[in-house]
Design a protein around this motif. Sequence first.
Motif, PDB file in Angstrom:
ATOM      1  N   LEU A  58      32.569  42.269  32.349  1.00  0.00           N
ATOM      2  CA  LEU A  58      33.162  40.945  32.522  1.00  0.00           C
ATOM      3  C   LEU A  58      34.572  40.880  31.943  1.00  0.00           C
ATOM      4  CD1 LEU A  58      30.128  38.576  31.866  1.00  0.00           C
ATOM      5  CD2 LEU A  58      31.466  38.756  33.968  1.00  0.00           C
ATOM      6  N   ALA A  59      34.815  41.601  30.857  1.00  0.00           N
ATOM      7  CA  ALA A  59      36.165  41.651  30.298  1.00  0.00           C
ATOM      8  C   ALA A  59      37.113  42.319  31.296  1.00  0.00           C
ATOM      9  CB  ALA A  59      36.168  42.410  28.974  1.00  0.00           C
ATOM     10  N   PHE A  60      36.638  43.387  31.957  1.00  0.00           N
ATOM     11  CA  PHE A  60      37.455  44.052  32.969  1.00  0.00           C
ATOM     12  C   PHE A  60      37.738  43.111  34.136  1.00  0.00           C
ATOM     13  CE2 PHE A  60      37.880  46.893  36.705  1.00  0.00           C
ATOM     14  CZ  PHE A  60      39.004  47.601  36.295  1.00  0.00           C
ATOM     15  N   ILE A  61      36.718  42.378  34.582  1.00  0.00           N
ATOM     16  CA  ILE A  61      36.908  41.391  35.646  1.00  0.00           C
ATOM     17  C   ILE A  61      37.891  40.309  35.197  1.00  0.00           C
ATOM     18  CG2 ILE A  61      35.745  39.566  36.965  1.00  0.00           C
ATOM     19  CD1 ILE A  61      33.247  41.367  36.970  1.00  0.00           C
ATOM     20  N   SER A  62      37.796  39.897  33.935  1.00  0.00           N
ATOM     21  CA  SER A  62      38.709  38.877  33.395  1.00  0.00           C
ATOM     22  C   SER A  62      40.153  39.352  33.447  1.00  0.00           C
ATOM     23  CB  SER A  62      38.325  38.542  31.954  1.00  0.00           C
ATOM     24  OG  SER A  62      37.035  37.980  31.875  1.00  0.00           O
ATOM     25  N   ILE A  63      40.376  40.626  33.133  1.00  0.00           N
ATOM     26  CA  ILE A  63      41.733  41.177  33.176  1.00  0.00           C
ATOM     27  C   ILE A  63      42.278  41.124  34.597  1.00  0.00           C
ATOM     28  CG2 ILE A  63      43.095  43.281  32.875  1.00  0.00           C
ATOM     29  CD1 ILE A  63      41.112  43.997  30.581  1.00  0.00           C
ATOM     30  N   LEU A  64      41.464  41.547  35.563  1.00  0.00           N
ATOM     31  CA  LEU A  64      41.900  41.530  36.963  1.00  0.00           C
ATOM     32  C   LEU A  64      42.163  40.099  37.438  1.00  0.00           C
ATOM     33  CD1 LEU A  64      39.511  44.199  38.563  1.00  0.00           C
ATOM     34  CD2 LEU A  64      41.880  44.489  37.813  1.00  0.00           C
ATOM     35  N   ALA A  65      41.259  39.177  37.082  1.00  0.00           N
ATOM     36  CA  ALA A  65      41.426  37.784  37.497  1.00  0.00           C
ATOM     37  C   ALA A  65      42.679  37.176  36.884  1.00  0.00           C
ATOM     38  CB  ALA A  65      40.195  36.971  37.100  1.00  0.00           C
ATOM     39  N   THR A  66      42.963  37.501  35.631  1.00  0.00           N
ATOM     40  CA  THR A  66      44.143  36.949  34.968  1.00  0.00           C
ATOM     41  C   THR A  66      45.423  37.537  35.538  1.00  0.00           C
ATOM     42  OG1 THR A  66      42.795  36.774  32.955  1.00  0.00           O
ATOM     43  CG2 THR A  66      45.157  36.451  32.717  1.00  0.00           C
ATOM     44  N   LEU A  67      45.386  38.806  35.915  1.00  0.00           N
ATOM     45  CA  LEU A  67      46.536  39.396  36.596  1.00  0.00           C
ATOM     46  C   LEU A  67      46.814  38.669  37.911  1.00  0.00           C
ATOM     47  CD1 LEU A  67      45.925  43.216  36.017  1.00  0.00           C
ATOM     48  CD2 LEU A  67      47.787  41.847  35.068  1.00  0.00           C
ATOM     49  N   ALA A  68      45.751  38.286  38.613  1.00  0.00           N
ATOM     50  CA  ALA A  68      45.918  37.526  39.857  1.00  0.00           C
ATOM     51  C   ALA A  68      46.545  36.164  39.574  1.00  0.00           C
ATOM     52  CB  ALA A  68      44.570  37.353  40.549  1.00  0.00           C
ATOM     53  N   LEU A  69      46.134  35.513  38.474  1.00  0.00           N
ATOM     54  CA  LEU A  69      46.727  34.228  38.112  1.00  0.00           C
ATOM     55  C   LEU A  69      48.193  34.387  37.716  1.00  0.00           C
ATOM     56  CD1 LEU A  69      43.847  32.577  36.027  1.00  0.00           C
ATOM     57  CD2 LEU A  69      44.463  32.177  38.427  1.00  0.00           C
ATOM     58  N   LEU A  70      48.513  35.487  37.046  1.00  0.00           N
ATOM     59  CA  LEU A  70      49.921  35.759  36.726  1.00  0.00           C
ATOM     60  C   LEU A  70      50.747  35.867  37.999  1.00  0.00           C
ATOM     61  CD1 LEU A  70      49.733  38.396  33.834  1.00  0.00           C
ATOM     62  CD2 LEU A  70      51.012  36.252  33.767  1.00  0.00           C
ATOM     63  N   TRP A  71      50.222  36.569  38.987  1.00  0.00           N
ATOM     64  CA  TRP A  71      50.929  36.739  40.250  1.00  0.00           C
ATOM     65  C   TRP A  71      51.084  35.402  40.963  1.00  0.00           C
ATOM     66  CZ3 TRP A  71      49.205  36.084  45.372  1.00  0.00           C
ATOM     67  CH2 TRP A  71      50.091  36.550  46.357  1.00  0.00           C
ATOM     68  N   LYS A  72      50.014  34.596  40.982  1.00  0.00           N
ATOM     69  CA  LYS A  72      50.086  33.285  41.634  1.00  0.00           C
ATOM     70  C   LYS A  72      51.067  32.374  40.904  1.00  0.00           C
ATOM     71  CE  LYS A  72      46.415  31.250  43.199  1.00  0.00           C
ATOM     72  NZ  LYS A  72      46.697  31.225  44.656  1.00  0.00           N
ATOM     73  N   SER A  73      51.115  32.478  39.588  1.00  0.00           N
ATOM     74  CA  SER A  73      52.061  31.669  38.813  1.00  0.00           C
ATOM     75  C   SER A  73      53.496  32.040  39.159  1.00  0.00           C
ATOM     76  CB  SER A  73      51.831  31.871  37.313  1.00  0.00           C
ATOM     77  OG  SER A  73      50.519  31.544  36.941  1.00  0.00           O
ATOM     78  N   ASP A  74      53.731  33.320  39.339  1.00  0.00           N
ATOM     79  CA  ASP A  74      55.081  33.782  39.633  1.00  0.00           C
ATOM     80  C   ASP A  74      55.574  33.274  40.976  1.00  0.00           C
ATOM     81  OD1 ASP A  74      57.023  35.397  38.214  1.00  0.00           O
ATOM     82  OD2 ASP A  74      56.992  36.719  39.962  1.00  0.00           O
ATOM     83  N   LYS A  75      54.641  32.956  41.876  1.00  0.00           N
ATOM     84  CA  LYS A  75      55.014  32.456  43.193  1.00  0.00           C
ATOM     85  C   LYS A  75      55.384  30.974  43.163  1.00  0.00           C
ATOM     86  CE  LYS A  75      54.298  36.332  45.316  1.00  0.00           C
ATOM     87  NZ  LYS A  75      55.421  37.099  45.903  1.00  0.00           N
ATOM     88  N   LYS A  76      55.038  30.272  42.081  1.00  0.00           N
ATOM     89  CA  LYS A  76      55.328  28.837  41.979  1.00  0.00           C
ATOM     90  C   LYS A  76      56.698  28.670  41.311  1.00  0.00           C
ATOM     91  CE  LYS A  76      51.887  26.177  40.689  1.00  0.00           C
ATOM     92  NZ  LYS A  76      51.600  25.330  41.854  1.00  0.00           N
ATOM     93  N   HIS A  77      57.742  28.963  42.065  1.00  0.00           N
ATOM     94  CA  HIS A  77      59.083  29.079  41.489  1.00  0.00           C
ATOM     95  C   HIS A  77      59.576  27.787  40.856  1.00  0.00           C
ATOM     96  CE1 HIS A  77      59.473  33.075  43.148  1.00  0.00           C
ATOM     97  NE2 HIS A  77      59.143  32.639  44.354  1.00  0.00           N
ATOM     98  N   ALA A  78      59.182  26.642  41.384  1.00  0.00           N
ATOM     99  CA  ALA A  78      59.701  25.373  40.877  1.00  0.00           C
ATOM    100  C   ALA A  78      58.760  24.704  39.879  1.00  0.00           C
ATOM    101  CB  ALA A  78      59.965  24.408  42.036  1.00  0.00           C
ATOM    102  N   ALA A  79      57.663  25.358  39.553  1.00  0.00           N
ATOM    103  CA  ALA A  79      56.660  24.735  38.698  1.00  0.00           C
ATOM    104  C   ALA A  79      57.146  24.631  37.253  1.00  0.00           C
ATOM    105  CB  ALA A  79      55.354  25.525  38.749  1.00  0.00           C
TER     106      ALA A  79
END
Length: 295
Positions: A58-79
């Motif tokens: 689950l910790a490994f899954i958490s790392i992958l999921a958080t990396l995905a959130l980092l990527w999605k955050s980076d796409k929100k340029h005006a946020a």
Amino acid sequence: MGSTQFGNFHDFCRDSTLPVCNLFVDNQPPNEKFDGCALTGIALSGDRNLANLGSILLAFISILATLALLWKSDKKHAAVGRREIQLFLLGFIVIEICEIFTVGGIPLHDSVRKGFSAVHIGAITATCWILLLNALVGFQLLDDGTAASIGLISASAVVLFIGTGYIALDTAFSWSGHFAPSLEGNHRNIALYVLYQLFPLICLVVFYVLESVLVLRVLGEFRPMLYLTGAALLFAIGQIFQYVISVHLCEASSGKINGTLFETLFTLLSVVGIWAFWSSITEDDWPLPVGGAYN
């Protein structure tokens, strides 16, 4: 009773699997020496055990999921607060990496496990502090994403991380003797109790209060509170599994699993909820920059 119990870790370590417990024992997997239900997990060769495979996965899954959130955050340029929420997510990744080696029960040399535990504890303290500062970012006291904002958050988090990590290492290896746990068998360490147990809790509560004020009073919205409250409830459920239900799961499964498995899961869901809350109160498609508070 309250004053004499303050700062004691023995009961927590007896009933739960916490990274701080590794600082008090020698060459033993989590909660092995605390007269409770020892987490044994899966037997390996050489009389060794992989204590907590579920938490590792689950910790490994958490790392992958958080990396995905980092990527999605980076796409929100005006946020608003995009870089600041990414700092929080990076802190959570460090926590999950450490969790694999601290509460995962991987066979490690005692000093290595203690080193990872010190980093784990320091990362928890620093990451909760970063989350609290994320709440202040929403009030636009400083322009978000600027060198001043990122620098202040990063510098203060690093100070907390180093300070807490040093105290944990000094506790584990008795460098100065100043932070050595008491000799009464209760593993009392007030500094770590405050920095690891109380300070993060205060940060989380203040974060919830500040964000509630921002959403209800400043933005005049209600829907984001569903995400925020949901994240708080998920985190609370995880802590209940960790501190209350853990020992019962361990006994019922003869040491195969305990509440740490579910604490890891619900903490991940809570972080996803926090990100969903942040995303719901920001805009990534503004045609022009908006100054001041949210309009």
